[in-house]
Design a protein around this motif. Structure first.
Motif, PDB file in Angstrom:
ATOM      1  N   PRO A 277       0.796  -1.231   0.000  1.00 27.59           N
ATOM      2  CA  PRO A 277       0.000   0.000   0.000  1.00 27.59           C
ATOM      3  C   PRO A 277       0.824   1.273   0.000  1.00 27.59           C
ATOM      4  CG  PRO A 277      -0.873  -1.582   1.591  1.00 27.59           C
ATOM      5  CD  PRO A 277       0.448  -2.121   1.121  1.00 27.59           C
ATOM      6  N   TRP A 278       2.101   1.199   0.368  1.00 30.71           N
ATOM      7  CA  TRP A 278       2.928   2.397   0.432  1.00 30.71           C
ATOM      8  C   TRP A 278       3.697   2.660  -0.851  1.00 30.71           C
ATOM      9  CZ3 TRP A 278       8.041   4.077   0.368  1.00 30.71           C
ATOM     10  CH2 TRP A 278       8.280   5.312   0.958  1.00 30.71           C
ATOM     11  N   LEU A 279       3.957   1.633  -1.648  1.00 29.95           N
ATOM     12  CA  LEU A 279       4.838   1.759  -2.807  1.00 29.95           C
ATOM     13  C   LEU A 279       4.338   2.732  -3.881  1.00 29.95           C
ATOM     14  CD1 LEU A 279       6.145  -1.871  -3.353  1.00 29.95           C
ATOM     15  CD2 LEU A 279       7.347   0.087  -2.385  1.00 29.95           C
ATOM     16  N   PRO A 280       3.029   2.839  -4.168  1.00 27.29           N
ATOM     17  CA  PRO A 280       2.613   3.819  -5.189  1.00 27.29           C
ATOM     18  C   PRO A 280       2.984   5.256  -4.872  1.00 27.29           C
ATOM     19  CG  PRO A 280       0.865   2.233  -4.814  1.00 27.29           C
ATOM     20  CD  PRO A 280       1.906   1.969  -3.768  1.00 27.29           C
ATOM     21  N   VAL A 281       3.324   5.567  -3.623  1.00 27.73           N
ATOM     22  CA  VAL A 281       3.755   6.924  -3.278  1.00 27.73           C
ATOM     23  C   VAL A 281       5.062   7.271  -3.985  1.00 27.73           C
ATOM     24  CG1 VAL A 281       4.459   8.399  -1.346  1.00 27.73           C
ATOM     25  CG2 VAL A 281       2.547   6.829  -1.079  1.00 27.73           C
ATOM     26  N   LEU A 282       5.891   6.266  -4.290  1.00 32.69           N
ATOM     27  CA  LEU A 282       7.177   6.530  -4.912  1.00 32.69           C
ATOM     28  C   LEU A 282       7.034   7.100  -6.324  1.00 32.69           C
ATOM     29  CD1 LEU A 282       9.045   3.260  -3.876  1.00 32.69           C
ATOM     30  CD2 LEU A 282       9.283   5.513  -2.833  1.00 32.69           C
ATOM     31  N   LEU A 283       6.004   6.711  -7.036  1.00 32.42           N
ATOM     32  CA  LEU A 283       5.904   7.092  -8.441  1.00 32.42           C
ATOM     33  C   LEU A 283       5.578   8.573  -8.633  1.00 32.42           C
ATOM     34  CD1 LEU A 283       4.111   3.899  -9.777  1.00 32.42           C
ATOM     35  CD2 LEU A 283       6.551   4.377  -9.551  1.00 32.42           C
ATOM     36  N   PRO A 284       4.566   9.157  -7.949  1.00 34.00           N
ATOM     37  CA  PRO A 284       4.391  10.615  -8.080  1.00 34.00           C
ATOM     38  C   PRO A 284       5.593  11.406  -7.583  1.00 34.00           C
ATOM     39  CG  PRO A 284       2.444   9.612  -7.097  1.00 34.00           C
ATOM     40  CD  PRO A 284       3.497   8.567  -7.117  1.00 34.00           C
TER      41      PRO A 284
ATOM     42  N   LEU B 100       1.119   7.806   6.010  1.00 29.57           N
ATOM     43  CA  LEU B 100       0.723   6.518   5.434  1.00 29.57           C
ATOM     44  C   LEU B 100       1.543   5.380   6.024  1.00 29.57           C
ATOM     45  CD1 LEU B 100      -0.917   4.920   3.381  1.00 29.57           C
ATOM     46  CD2 LEU B 100       0.762   5.535   1.644  1.00 29.57           C
ATOM     47  N   ALA B 101       2.844   5.620   6.224  1.00 34.40           N
ATOM     48  CA  ALA B 101       3.680   4.584   6.841  1.00 34.40           C
ATOM     49  C   ALA B 101       3.216   4.278   8.265  1.00 34.40           C
ATOM     50  CB  ALA B 101       5.139   5.030   6.839  1.00 34.40           C
ATOM     51  N   GLY B 102       2.860   5.306   9.022  1.00 36.13           N
ATOM     52  CA  GLY B 102       2.334   5.077  10.363  1.00 36.13           C
ATOM     53  C   GLY B 102       0.976   4.415  10.357  1.00 36.13           C
ATOM     54  N   GLU B 103       0.179   4.721   9.362  1.00 37.77           N
ATOM     55  CA  GLU B 103      -1.144   4.096   9.255  1.00 37.77           C
ATOM     56  C   GLU B 103      -1.031   2.606   8.988  1.00 37.77           C
ATOM     57  OE1 GLU B 103      -5.300   4.280   9.455  1.00 37.77           O
ATOM     58  OE2 GLU B 103      -3.800   5.814   9.916  1.00 37.77           O
ATOM     59  N   LEU B 104      -0.023   2.203   8.227  1.00 38.41           N
ATOM     60  CA  LEU B 104       0.165   0.783   7.942  1.00 38.41           C
ATOM     61  C   LEU B 104       0.697   0.021   9.141  1.00 38.41           C
ATOM     62  CD1 LEU B 104       1.672   1.025   4.352  1.00 38.41           C
ATOM     63  CD2 LEU B 104      -0.670   0.470   4.999  1.00 38.41           C
TER      64      LEU B 104
ATOM     65  N   GLY C 217      -0.511  -0.157  12.263  1.00 38.70           N
ATOM     66  CA  GLY C 217      -1.519  -0.153  13.306  1.00 38.70           C
ATOM     67  C   GLY C 217      -2.122   1.203  13.601  1.00 38.70           C
ATOM     68  N   SER C 218      -2.181   2.091  12.595  1.00 39.84           N
ATOM     69  CA  SER C 218      -2.760   3.431  12.788  1.00 39.84           C
ATOM     70  C   SER C 218      -2.118   4.156  13.961  1.00 39.84           C
ATOM     71  CB  SER C 218      -4.277   3.349  12.979  1.00 39.84           C
ATOM     72  OG  SER C 218      -4.896   2.692  11.907  1.00 39.84           O
ATOM     73  N   ALA C 219      -0.794   4.043  14.072  1.00 38.82           N
ATOM     74  CA  ALA C 219      -0.092   4.633  15.214  1.00 38.82           C
ATOM     75  C   ALA C 219      -0.251   6.137  15.315  1.00 38.82           C
ATOM     76  CB  ALA C 219       1.388   4.260  15.146  1.00 38.82           C
ATOM     77  N   PRO C 220      -0.257   6.915  14.199  1.00 36.48           N
ATOM     78  CA  PRO C 220      -0.411   8.370  14.352  1.00 36.48           C
ATOM     79  C   PRO C 220      -1.765   8.802  14.901  1.00 36.48           C
ATOM     80  CG  PRO C 220       0.557   7.843  12.228  1.00 36.48           C
ATOM     81  CD  PRO C 220       0.073   6.559  12.816  1.00 36.48           C
ATOM     82  N   ARG C 221      -2.743   7.889  14.932  1.00 35.31           N
ATOM     83  CA  ARG C 221      -4.076   8.275  15.411  1.00 35.31           C
ATOM     84  C   ARG C 221      -4.447   7.631  16.738  1.00 35.31           C
ATOM     85  NH1 ARG C 221      -8.317   6.532  12.136  1.00 35.31           N
ATOM     86  NH2 ARG C 221      -7.136   4.859  11.151  1.00 35.31           N
ATOM     87  N   ARG C 222      -3.490   6.990  17.400  1.00 32.24           N
ATOM     88  CA  ARG C 222      -3.815   6.252  18.611  1.00 32.24           C
ATOM     89  C   ARG C 222      -3.957   7.150  19.840  1.00 32.24           C
ATOM     90  NH1 ARG C 222      -6.381   1.701  17.576  1.00 32.24           N
ATOM     91  NH2 ARG C 222      -5.321   0.529  15.934  1.00 32.24           N
ATOM     92  N   THR C 223      -3.185   8.210  19.892  1.00 33.77           N
ATOM     93  CA  THR C 223      -3.253   9.108  21.039  1.00 33.77           C
ATOM     94  C   THR C 223      -3.856  10.439  20.625  1.00 33.77           C
ATOM     95  OG1 THR C 223      -1.017   9.956  20.653  1.00 33.77           O
ATOM     96  CG2 THR C 223      -1.232   8.015  22.064  1.00 33.77           C
ATOM     97  N   TYR C 224      -4.391  11.155  21.579  1.00 33.92           N
ATOM     98  CA  TYR C 224      -5.052  12.431  21.289  1.00 33.92           C
ATOM     99  C   TYR C 224      -4.056  13.451  20.745  1.00 33.92           C
ATOM    100  CZ  TYR C 224      -7.563  16.802  22.075  1.00 33.92           C
ATOM    101  OH  TYR C 224      -8.153  18.034  21.906  1.00 33.92           O
TER     102      TYR C 224
ATOM    103  N   ARG D  78     -11.139  15.779   7.881  1.00 36.64           N
ATOM    104  CA  ARG D  78     -12.359  15.040   8.229  1.00 36.64           C
ATOM    105  C   ARG D  78     -12.120  13.533   8.304  1.00 36.64           C
ATOM    106  NH1 ARG D  78     -16.881  15.370  11.052  1.00 36.64           N
ATOM    107  NH2 ARG D  78     -18.641  14.290  10.108  1.00 36.64           N
ATOM    108  N   ARG D  79     -11.280  13.007   7.381  1.00 35.31           N
ATOM    109  CA  ARG D  79     -11.063  11.563   7.331  1.00 35.31           C
ATOM    110  C   ARG D  79     -10.091  11.085   8.407  1.00 35.31           C
ATOM    111  NH1 ARG D  79     -11.886   9.088   2.548  1.00 35.31           N
ATOM    112  NH2 ARG D  79     -13.403  10.744   2.286  1.00 35.31           N
ATOM    113  N   LEU D  80      -9.260  11.984   8.914  1.00 34.92           N
ATOM    114  CA  LEU D  80      -8.251  11.600   9.911  1.00 34.92           C
ATOM    115  C   LEU D  80      -8.881  11.663  11.304  1.00 34.92           C
ATOM    116  CD1 LEU D  80      -5.251  10.801  10.003  1.00 34.92           C
ATOM    117  CD2 LEU D  80      -4.727  13.180  10.498  1.00 34.92           C
TER     118      LEU D  80
END
Length: 453
Positions: free
Chosen positions: A141-148, A237-241, A243-250, A304-306
């Motif tokens: 899921p992270w690899l397509p970021v390399l192309l843009p 995106l790397a943190g989301e892959l 275990g959603s670590a960037p969104r675990r704490t307030y 909104r999505r985060l």
């Protein structure tokens, strides 16, 4: 001890390591100012995806899915070849420089634009690659970021070779803004945050490439603004892959929301001011409206999505001593304003009401999304879930309609081209040797005709 009589297994390279080395070397070479290095870099990038696809379980599907990466490399080889011809031969005697080198420069600019836009998902041949994860199992899921990222680096590094050709600049701007609109619509239509982030990387890279094409800010500033926006998306995106670590704490969730919002606003601010209130030749009201829509939709998706992801485990996971996710968010928060400082230091004009209107799409949309996230009971009368679902459906339908029209137009052009070259194919019976003799005859005729003039 091992049995000496046992047969030794042949040494085999690990596909994950081999592809990673090829990918890193390709991205490094693509950042060099030489066209030959860029061509070799794109070849290595395509080879990395080929190695990963060969090692995948569904290798046939993966090889078919990522085989288009050879096209940007071929375009770069063409641009590098033209550069070698021009540098070796120079201007032929008796011809003015523009008449002698104009067609070659135009072809070179077209090749560079082709390579960069195809990696940026701005080509109908490779438009929806961000919908699909990469061939590597863990990091797919992270690899397509390399192309843009490679596409923007290519356009940024060689901007002097293609942005100076007016026709190529206009074509590139049109395709970049179209890509930004489609990317924003697709990011909004996707329900999962991972897929939305991949498309937001495409949006940010397209807007940054528009800054490069317009040449309204220093190249270093455009690069810094792009690093803040796309680098933040990649780290999120790397943190989301994981275990959603960037969104675990307030605190981490709030920092990443603010970081994504601020970097998008920083990237879009000079672009909107230039398109709405810039000098003649740069200002374009239609593009300004399109860019404002893209920025507003991107900020809405970003904020909104985060949403915060509460911990559902009985045993709370152990946090590291150094809060890497918070530090990464703080770093991206600082990069965006640093790029704006460079823009202001270069003499970029900020006049009222231009600076306020340039900031309005990101500020207003982000503020509304932030308020709805913290106070969901404010608009309880309106069924937000059903409304957002219908809006996502409309966005997905618009994206598919435009992509379908593009594919039909490309198929029509390919059909016309085949019809035009059909008489040349009918000149021989299909035998390979006869066709080779036919080409030799044409070559001899091309050499003899100038002597008979």
């Amino acid at each position: 001890m091992t049995d000496p009589a046992a047969p030794r297994r042949p040494f085999r390279l690990d596909a994950r390591v081999t592809g990673s080395v090829l990918c890193a070397a390709g991205l490094l070479l693509s950042s060099f100012p030489w066209l030959l290095a860029g061509a070799v870099g794109l070849e290595l990038l395509a080879a990395a995806f080929w190695v990963w696809a060969r090692a995948a379980e569904d290798r046939t599907e993966q090889l078919k899915r990522w085989g288009w990466l050879r096209r940007p490399a071929a375009a770069m080889w063409l641009a590098a070849g033209i550069e070698a011809v021009v540098s070796r031969t120079g201007t032929p005697p008796g011809l003015p420089p523009l008449a002698a080198l104009g067609p070659l420069r135009w072809i070179q600019a077209a090749a560079l634009v082709w390579a960069g836009l195809e990696l940026l998902a701005a080509s109908p041949f490779a438009r929806p690659f961000s919908d699909r994860p990469g061939p590597l199992h863990d990091l797919g899921p992270w690899l397509p970021v390399l192309l843009p990222s490679a596409g923007f680096a290519l356009l940024w590094r060689h901007a002097a070779r293609w942005a100076g050709v007016p026709e190529m600049r206009q074509v590139a701007l049109f395709l970049l803004f179209l890509t930004a609109v489609l990317g924003a619509l697709r990011a909004f239509s996707r329900k999962r945050l991972v897929a939305s982030l991949r498309w937001l990387v495409v949006v940010d890279s397209s807007l940054a490439a528009c800054l490069v094409a317009l040449n309204v800010v220093p190249r270093d500033a455009s690069l810094l603004l792009w690093v803040g926006a796309c680098g933040g998306r990649a780290m999120l995106l790397a943190g989301e892959l994981r275990g959603s670590a960037p969104r675990r704490t307030y605190l981490s969730h709030r920092l990443w929301s603010l970081s994504s919002w601020l970097t998008t606003a920083s990237l879009s601010w000079p672009l909107l001011i230039s398109l709405g209130f810039g000098r003649p030749g740069v200002a374009h009201l239609g593009y300004a409206v399109v860019a404002a829509f893209v920025v507003a939709l991107s900020c809405w998706v970003t904020v909104r999505r985060l949403v915060e992801a509460p911990e559902r485990r009985t045993m709370v996971r152990r946090e590291s001593a150094v809060p890497f996710h918070q530090l990464a968010a703080l770093l991206t928060i600082l990069v965006g304003p640093a790029g704006l400082v460079l823009v202001w230091w270069s003499g970029f004009r900020l006049e009222w009401p231009a600076w306020a209107l340039g900031l309005a799409p990101a500020l207003v949309t982000g503020a509304v999304a932030w308020w709805l996230q913290r106070h969901p009971e404010t608009f309880r009368v309106v069924p937000l879930e059903s409304t957002s679902g219908a809006a996502r459906g409309v966005a997905a339908a618009a994206f598919r309609s435009v992509v379908g029209v593009e594919r039909r137009a490309v198929a029509l052009l390919i059909g016309l081209g085949r019809a035009l070259i059909a008489p040349s194919r009918d000149l021989h019976t299909g035998d390979a040797q006869e066709y080779l003799l036919f080409l030799v005859g044409l070559s001899v005729l091309a050499l003899v005709l100038p002597l008979l003039r």
